[in-house]
Design a protein around this motif. Structure first.
Motif, mmCIF file in Angstrom:
data_model
loop_
_atom_site.group_PDB
_atom_site.id
_atom_site.type_symbol
_atom_site.label_atom_id
_atom_site.label_comp_id
_atom_site.label_asym_id
_atom_site.label_seq_id
_atom_site.Cartn_x
_atom_site.Cartn_y
_atom_site.Cartn_z
ATOM 1 N N GLN A 12 14.767 50.211 57.510
ATOM 2 C CA GLN A 12 15.103 50.583 56.143
ATOM 3 C C GLN A 12 16.075 49.576 55.554
ATOM 4 N N ALA A 13 16.056 49.490 54.252
ATOM 5 C CA ALA A 13 16.975 48.583 53.565
ATOM 6 C C ALA A 13 18.411 48.900 53.972
ATOM 7 N N GLY A 14 19.173 47.840 54.213
ATOM 8 C CA GLY A 14 20.539 47.995 54.677
ATOM 9 C C GLY A 14 20.681 47.967 56.188
ATOM 10 N N GLY A 15 19.554 48.039 56.866
ATOM 11 C CA GLY A 15 19.572 48.050 58.323
ATOM 12 C C GLY A 15 19.630 46.650 58.919
ATOM 13 N N SER A 16 19.508 46.603 60.246
ATOM 14 C CA SER A 16 19.627 45.338 60.969
ATOM 15 C C SER A 16 18.491 45.172 61.957
ATOM 16 N N LEU A 17 18.172 43.917 62.235
ATOM 17 C CA LEU A 17 17.236 43.557 63.283
ATOM 18 C C LEU A 17 17.707 42.256 63.906
ATOM 19 N N ARG A 18 17.356 42.044 65.159
ATOM 20 C CA ARG A 18 17.639 40.760 65.798
ATOM 21 C C ARG A 18 16.339 40.180 66.324
ATOM 22 N N LEU A 19 16.031 39.004 65.862
ATOM 23 C CA LEU A 19 14.859 38.285 66.341
ATOM 24 C C LEU A 19 15.268 37.334 67.461
ATOM 25 N N SER A 20 14.372 37.172 68.412
ATOM 26 C CA SER A 20 14.600 36.236 69.511
ATOM 27 C C SER A 20 13.462 35.236 69.574
ATOM 28 N N CYS A 21 13.788 34.030 69.964
ATOM 29 C CA CYS A 21 12.784 32.978 70.142
ATOM 30 C C CYS A 21 13.098 32.265 71.449
ATOM 31 N N THR A 22 12.221 32.427 72.409
ATOM 32 C CA THR A 22 12.426 31.795 73.708
ATOM 33 C C THR A 22 11.511 30.595 73.842
ATOM 34 N N ALA A 23 12.115 29.454 74.161
ATOM 35 C CA ALA A 23 11.367 28.211 74.311
ATOM 36 C C ALA A 23 11.050 27.958 75.785
ATOM 37 N N SER A 24 9.896 27.367 76.035
ATOM 38 C CA SER A 24 9.513 27.077 77.425
ATOM 39 C C SER A 24 10.418 26.008 78.030
ATOM 40 N N VAL A 25 10.962 25.138 77.166
ATOM 41 C CA VAL A 25 11.948 24.151 77.597
ATOM 42 C C VAL A 25 13.012 24.035 76.519
ATOM 43 N N PHE A 26 14.193 23.640 76.921
ATOM 44 C CA PHE A 26 15.295 23.389 75.995
ATOM 45 C C PHE A 26 15.753 21.980 76.269
ATOM 46 N N GLY A 27 15.733 21.150 75.258
ATOM 47 C CA GLY A 27 16.175 19.783 75.477
ATOM 48 C C GLY A 27 15.990 18.961 74.234
ATOM 49 N N TYR A 28 15.690 17.707 74.400
ATOM 50 C CA TYR A 28 15.573 16.812 73.259
ATOM 51 C C TYR A 28 14.522 17.280 72.271
ATOM 52 N N SER A 29 13.419 17.829 72.776
ATOM 53 C CA SER A 29 12.344 18.272 71.884
ATOM 54 C C SER A 29 12.723 19.497 71.074
ATOM 55 N N THR A 30 13.804 20.138 71.466
ATOM 56 C CA THR A 30 14.250 21.337 70.753
ATOM 57 C C THR A 30 15.681 21.173 70.260
ATOM 58 N N ASN A 31 16.058 19.928 69.962
ATOM 59 C CA ASN A 31 17.395 19.656 69.424
ATOM 60 C C ASN A 31 17.671 20.471 68.172
ATOM 61 N N SER A 32 16.647 20.627 67.365
ATOM 62 C CA SER A 32 16.771 21.354 66.117
ATOM 63 C C SER A 32 15.843 22.564 66.179
ATOM 64 N N MET A 33 16.404 23.732 65.950
ATOM 65 C CA MET A 33 15.586 24.939 65.931
ATOM 66 C C MET A 33 15.854 25.707 64.648
ATOM 67 N N ALA A 34 14.851 26.438 64.237
ATOM 68 C CA ALA A 34 14.961 27.094 62.939
ATOM 69 C C ALA A 34 14.134 28.361 62.880
ATOM 70 N N TRP A 35 14.502 29.169 61.931
ATOM 71 C CA TRP A 35 13.690 30.320 61.556
ATOM 72 C C TRP A 35 13.193 30.090 60.131
ATOM 73 N N PHE A 36 11.900 30.225 59.974
ATOM 74 C CA PHE A 36 11.279 30.201 58.662
ATOM 75 C C PHE A 36 10.672 31.580 58.409
ATOM 76 N N ARG A 37 10.333 31.844 57.169
ATOM 77 C CA ARG A 37 9.637 33.088 56.876
ATOM 78 C C ARG A 37 8.624 32.854 55.771
ATOM 79 N N GLN A 38 7.596 33.684 55.797
ATOM 80 C CA GLN A 38 6.572 33.607 54.769
ATOM 81 C C GLN A 38 6.205 35.015 54.327
#
Length: 122
Positions: A12-38
């Motif tokens: 409901q409006a006013g509420g909260s959620l937490r999104l998670s994004c787990t990467a198979s690797v963390f390193g140079y290829s994931t130097n920059s991470m982001a959330w987009f929405r559509q």
């Protein structure tokens, strides 16, 4: 690099959620991470980004003060804590990763998750 999102749902409006994004690797290829929405009928837009090398974070004006992006490198995971949700936050949220520096341009990101639906109701 594979990205797996979780945590979407309905709230409901006013509420909260937490999104998670787990990467198979963390390193140079994931130097920059982001959330987009559509949202339905709209272009995909950047919501929040993190430059993992420097831990710098950036937010779209529409979510500043309400959303927080963070990372847990030990878990290869980036989070998006969303508070005070509004109807206009309803969208499919995508996690993205790349070798950039936390910019808002989609071209900066090479790897994308499948998306997770967030629905905010009144």
């Amino acid at each position: 690099v594979q990205l797996v999102e979780s945590g979407g749902g309905s709230v409901q409006a006013g509420g909260s959620l937490r999104l998670s994004c787990t990467a198979s690797v963390f390193g140079y290829s994931t130097n920059s991470m982001a959330w987009f929405r559509q949202a339905s009928g709209k272009e995909r837009e950047a919501v929040a980004t993190i430059f993992t090398g420097g831990h710098n974070t950036y937010y779209a004006d529409s979510v500043k003060g309400r959303f927080t992006i963070s990372e847990d490198s030990a878990k290869n995971t980036v989070y998006l804590q969303m508070n005070a949700l509004k109807l206009e936050d309803t969208a499919v949220y995508y996690c993205a990763a790349g070798r950039g520096i936390g910019g808002f341009e989609q071209d900066e990101y090479t790897y994308w998750g499948q998306g997770t639906q967030v629905t905010v109701s009144s």
